[in-house]
Enzyme design. Sequence first.
Site, short mmCIF file in Angstrom:
data_model
loop_
_atom_site.label_atom_id
_atom_site.label_comp_id
_atom_site.label_asym_id
_atom_site.label_seq_id
_atom_site.Cartn_x
_atom_site.Cartn_y
_atom_site.Cartn_z
N LYS A 13 37.57 42.85 60.12
CA LYS A 13 36.74 42.48 61.28
C LYS A 13 36.53 43.70 62.20
CE LYS A 13 39.45 39.14 62.76
NZ LYS A 13 40.56 39.16 61.80
N ARG A 88 40.96 31.99 68.18
CA ARG A 88 41.98 31.96 67.13
C ARG A 88 42.44 30.52 66.85
NH1 ARG A 88 43.19 37.53 66.57
NH2 ARG A 88 45.21 37.85 65.62
N ARG A 127 47.32 49.99 56.33
CA ARG A 127 46.42 50.35 57.42
C ARG A 127 47.01 51.44 58.34
NH1 ARG A 127 43.69 45.47 60.60
NH2 ARG A 127 45.75 44.96 61.37
N ARG A 160 50.34 50.30 63.02
CA ARG A 160 50.54 49.27 64.04
C ARG A 160 51.91 48.61 63.91
NH1 ARG A 160 45.46 45.26 64.59
NH2 ARG A 160 47.16 43.78 64.75
N ARG A 171 51.66 36.40 60.66
CA ARG A 171 50.25 36.40 61.11
C ARG A 171 49.37 35.65 60.12
NH1 ARG A 171 49.64 42.46 61.49
NH2 ARG A 171 47.46 42.13 62.03
P1 AMP Z 1 44.67 41.32 66.16
O1 AMP Z 1 44.53 42.75 66.54
O2 AMP Z 1 43.42 40.53 66.37
O3 AMP Z 1 45.25 41.15 64.79
O4 AMP Z 1 45.74 40.69 67.18
C1 AMP Z 1 47.06 41.18 67.29
C2 AMP Z 1 47.93 40.14 67.97
O5 AMP Z 1 47.44 39.87 69.29
C3 AMP Z 1 47.97 38.79 67.28
O6 AMP Z 1 48.91 38.73 66.24
C4 AMP Z 1 48.34 37.88 68.45
O7 AMP Z 1 49.71 37.98 68.76
C5 AMP Z 1 47.56 38.48 69.60
N1 AMP Z 1 46.20 37.91 69.72
C6 AMP Z 1 45.02 38.54 69.51
N2 AMP Z 1 43.99 37.73 69.73
C7 AMP Z 1 44.53 36.53 70.08
C8 AMP Z 1 43.97 35.26 70.41
N3 AMP Z 1 42.64 35.04 70.43
N4 AMP Z 1 44.83 34.25 70.71
C9 AMP Z 1 46.16 34.44 70.71
N5 AMP Z 1 46.75 35.61 70.39
C10 AMP Z 1 45.94 36.66 70.08
#
Ligand code: AMP
Length: 310
Positions: A13, A88, A127, A160, A171
């Site tokens: 994404k 989410r 990654r 990360r 996740r």
């Molecule tokens: P991402 O970079 O989108 O994979 O997000 C990394 C982490 O941020 C996720 O594993 C969640 O802990 C938190 N996070 C990101 N977006 C959301 C969301 N819309 N709702 C809840 N937690 C989020």
Amino acid sequence: MRIVLLGAPGSGKGTQAKLLVEKYRIPHVSTGDLLRAALAAGTPLGLQAKAAMDAGQLVSDEIVLGIIRERLRHNDAKKGFILDGFPRNIIQAQALDGMLHNLNQPLDAALLLDVDFDALMQRLTGRRTCENCGASYNIYTNPPRLDDQCDRCGAPLHHRADDNEETIGNRLRVYDAQTKPLIDFYRNQGRLESINAVGEVEMIFKRLLTVLEPIARGVRKPKLSPPPAKPARGKPAAQAVAPVKGKSLPVKPAKIAGKSPRKPIPRVPPKKTLPKKAATARTASKKSAVKSQSRTKSAKSPAKKTGGRR
Ligand code: AMP
């Protein structure tokens, strides 16, 4: 153009969003990036989000919705946006519908980046990103020329913190349990577009454009756009999904929409069983019926007269 990018962690994404930003000149709004920035800046909000992020769980809806509400107020979001990692769960999706409804700016499309499980794991564990210029690499599929160093700017590459096996497992589980239902949510709204997201980045981007260009030109609109549903009452959506212990990854490969639609689970006709009390009453009444029948043959349907509830 207002777009939601849907897809499991590692589906690409972020990478595709960057290309879409260049193409359509609209901002990329990633809740993950916003939360990481808040954390790096040491804000109270970032610190509140840290534990959930480290564990691969969802940060509370309250925090995330606050961040999004604030971000969508910025001027640059007036002409559109690409939402990445948000919504989410269903509560967030309904809240987003409400926000956009109030602004009279409904979503144009929810794009699902469709990737199989093995590819996801490889992408996530391999990654690496450059914290300086934002370039992304993968040590398996798109390695930098020099180990851990950005080809573009020479800065050290970053792995990360939540891209370790245990957190990745969580996740992916969270995605399966809470985010995947959004596929049906947007399909029911007529906004879902599924894109095969396995292959070269440029090829996937072309596939995205095939879907987006008619929407950008206004030639294609969502098939239906019902008014936003009211947030579900009663039970709040569960934020936590049982964490994965140990190193193994007992994550079921997600069946990915668009490739092999899930067969409906066949409905088994319910057995005609009665609650214990009623069943006992019925047996008793049958026995008494048999008895009374044998006592007097002229008795008319005693079972019905003495029968238990059905
Ligand atoms: P991402 O970079 O989108 O994979 O997000 C990394 C982490 O941020 C996720 O594993 C969640 O802990 C938190 N996070 C990101 N977006 C959301 C969301 N819309 N709702 C809840 N937690 C989020």
